[in-house]
Design an enzyme around this catalytic site. Structure first.
Site, short mmCIF file in Angstrom:
data_model
loop_
_atom_site.label_atom_id
_atom_site.label_comp_id
_atom_site.label_asym_id
_atom_site.label_seq_id
_atom_site.Cartn_x
_atom_site.Cartn_y
_atom_site.Cartn_z
N SER A 1 6.85 -2.24 4.45
CA SER A 1 8.13 -2.45 3.77
C SER A 1 8.08 -3.81 3.08
O SER A 1 7.51 -4.77 3.61
CB SER A 1 9.27 -2.44 4.79
N GLU B 1 0.81 -1.21 0.00
CA GLU B 1 0.00 0.00 0.00
C GLU B 1 0.86 1.28 0.00
O GLU B 1 0.45 2.30 -0.56
CB GLU B 1 -0.95 -0.03 1.20
N HIS C 1 3.67 1.79 -1.65
CA HIS C 1 3.96 2.06 -3.06
C HIS C 1 2.70 2.59 -3.77
O HIS C 1 2.77 3.49 -4.59
CB HIS C 1 4.39 0.78 -3.78
N GLY D 1 8.89 7.98 -1.52
CA GLY D 1 8.38 7.92 -0.16
C GLY D 1 9.39 8.48 0.84
O GLY D 1 10.60 8.33 0.65
N GLN D 2 8.86 9.12 1.88
CA GLN D 2 9.75 9.59 2.96
C GLN D 2 10.28 8.43 3.79
O GLN D 2 11.17 8.61 4.60
CB GLN D 2 9.00 10.57 3.87
N ARG E 1 10.31 -5.80 2.95
CA ARG E 1 11.04 -6.78 3.76
C ARG E 1 10.24 -7.27 4.96
O ARG E 1 10.65 -8.24 5.61
CB ARG E 1 12.37 -6.19 4.22
N VAL F 1 3.60 5.23 4.87
CA VAL F 1 2.36 4.52 5.14
C VAL F 1 2.67 3.40 6.15
O VAL F 1 3.64 2.66 5.98
CB VAL F 1 1.76 3.94 3.84
P1 AMP Z 1 11.36 0.31 -2.82
O1 AMP Z 1 10.51 -0.57 -3.69
O2 AMP Z 1 11.53 -0.20 -1.43
O3 AMP Z 1 12.65 0.71 -3.48
O4 AMP Z 1 10.53 1.64 -2.64
C1 AMP Z 1 10.04 2.36 -3.75
C2 AMP Z 1 9.47 3.67 -3.26
O5 AMP Z 1 8.42 3.40 -2.35
C3 AMP Z 1 10.50 4.54 -2.51
O6 AMP Z 1 10.31 5.90 -2.87
C4 AMP Z 1 10.13 4.28 -1.07
O7 AMP Z 1 10.48 5.35 -0.22
C5 AMP Z 1 8.63 4.15 -1.17
N1 AMP Z 1 8.07 3.43 -0.01
C6 AMP Z 1 8.47 2.23 0.49
N2 AMP Z 1 7.77 1.93 1.59
C7 AMP Z 1 6.91 2.97 1.80
C8 AMP Z 1 5.92 3.25 2.81
N3 AMP Z 1 5.67 2.43 3.81
N4 AMP Z 1 5.25 4.43 2.69
C9 AMP Z 1 5.50 5.29 1.67
N5 AMP Z 1 6.41 5.07 0.71
C10 AMP Z 1 7.11 3.92 0.77
#
Ligand code: AMP
Length: 288
Positions: free
Chosen positions: A186, A35, A37, A148-149, A188, A177
């Site tokens: 996450s 969610e 993403h 995302g932050q 992970r 989120v």
């Molecule tokens: P990743 O797939 O982990 O490389 O993340 C892709 C994008 O999704 C990055 O900009 C992350 O910061 C964002 N993101 C990952 N987890 C969250 C979350 N829980 N809330 C908001 N954005 C997220």
């Protein structure tokens, strides 16, 4: 929804958008979508005529002993989620699209923001992030890219990269989120067992302690807040990598938490639970 499986597919699609005169937004991801993403996707659709999600597990941002091979890959589910959320195109480059063997490698880095925290624990990580983000922004040429932050240091690095290289793209950032209990979503998290999911709440609780100390009790000593965060994380059986307060833009260490910090401070935490490494952060207001 278009599935663009190669750089050629992307170029054709992008040229089509240019011919139509419509704007393009990009959400770069490594897949295993959740969610968090998907809220970036929603924002992207608000800001651009067409929304592209890239899914690419970028090998250059993983260290030799990290979880590149074990990183979750859930492409079918990801495509279903994107389709349901109204994504216009998903870009799924192969490693050889992004890193062709016959191309001489270019390195882009933001050294001052990359040496510490995640960069100290994951040497070379931000060099890999900068390289892939620069490549994706050049290839997709979006008017807006949404991040995302949750990955706060990465966001600072990407903002600096785009500003210094004068890239014609707006970087939009969205708050983290979380699950109802506070655990940041996450990719992970799926590796946490039931007990570890409870322990993982230590990250959020540490950030809440920092919030109480800084925003309600007007703590002035960063060390005291950092010690309190470490204590909470350790009490949740987490192995602490760091728990710090930093300047929200430069990520510089702080001697004192003072009202002159009008942009507030950011609390950043990272810890391991068994094989799983988790990060989180929270922006805190400094009382006037
Ligand atoms: P990743 O797939 O982990 O490389 O993340 C892709 C994008 O999704 C990055 O900009 C992350 O910061 C964002 N993101 C990952 N987890 C969250 C979350 N829980 N809330 C908001 N954005 C997220």
């Amino acid at each position: 929804m278009e599935v663009l499986s190669s750089l050629d597919d992307l170029r054709r699609y992008r040229a089509g958008l240019a011919a139509l005169g419509v704007t393009c937004g990009l959400v770069p991801t490594m897949g295993a979508l959740h969610e968090g993403h998907l809220q970036l996707v929603d924002r992207c659709r608000d800001l651009a005529d067409r929304g592209v999600v890239s899914i690419f597990v970028n090998p250059t941002q993983f260290g030799p002993n990290e979880d590149f091979d074990r990183y979750p890959r859930t492409l079918d589910a990801d495509l279903r989620l994107c389709e349901a959320r109204g994504v216009d195109a998903v870009f799924l480059p192969a490693v050889t699209d992004v890193y062709p063997p016959d191309v001489v490698a270019v390195q882009v880095e933001v050294p001052t923001l990359s040496a510490d925290l995640e960069g100290a624990i994951r040497p070379g990580h931000f060099a890999g992030v900068c390289r892939v983000v620069a490549k994706l922004l050049c290839a997709v040429a979006p008017q807006v890219a949404v991040f995302g932050q949750k990955d706060y240091q990465q966001l600072c690095v990407v903002r600096a990269l785009v500003a210094d290289l004068m890239m014609p793209v707006r970087i939009e950032a969205l708050p983290t989120v979380r699950e109802p209990g506070g655990l940041a979503l996450s990719s992970r998290n799926r590796y946490l067992d039931g007990e570890q999911r409870q322990q993982a709440l230590g990250l959020y609780k540490a950030l809440q302690i920092a919030r109480t100390l800084v925003e309600e009790q007007a703590a002035v000593e960063p060390e005291a807040v950092e010690a309190a965060m470490r204590e909470v994380m350790a009490s949740h059986q987490m192995q602490v990598d760091y728990a710090v307060l930093r300047h929200p833009r430069t990520l510089a260490t702080l001697d004192v938490i003072e009202p002159a910090l009008t942009g507030g401070v950011v609390a950043l935490v990272a810890a391991r639970l068994g094989q799983v490494r988790l990060i989180d952060n929270l922006l805190l207001a400094v009382p006037a």
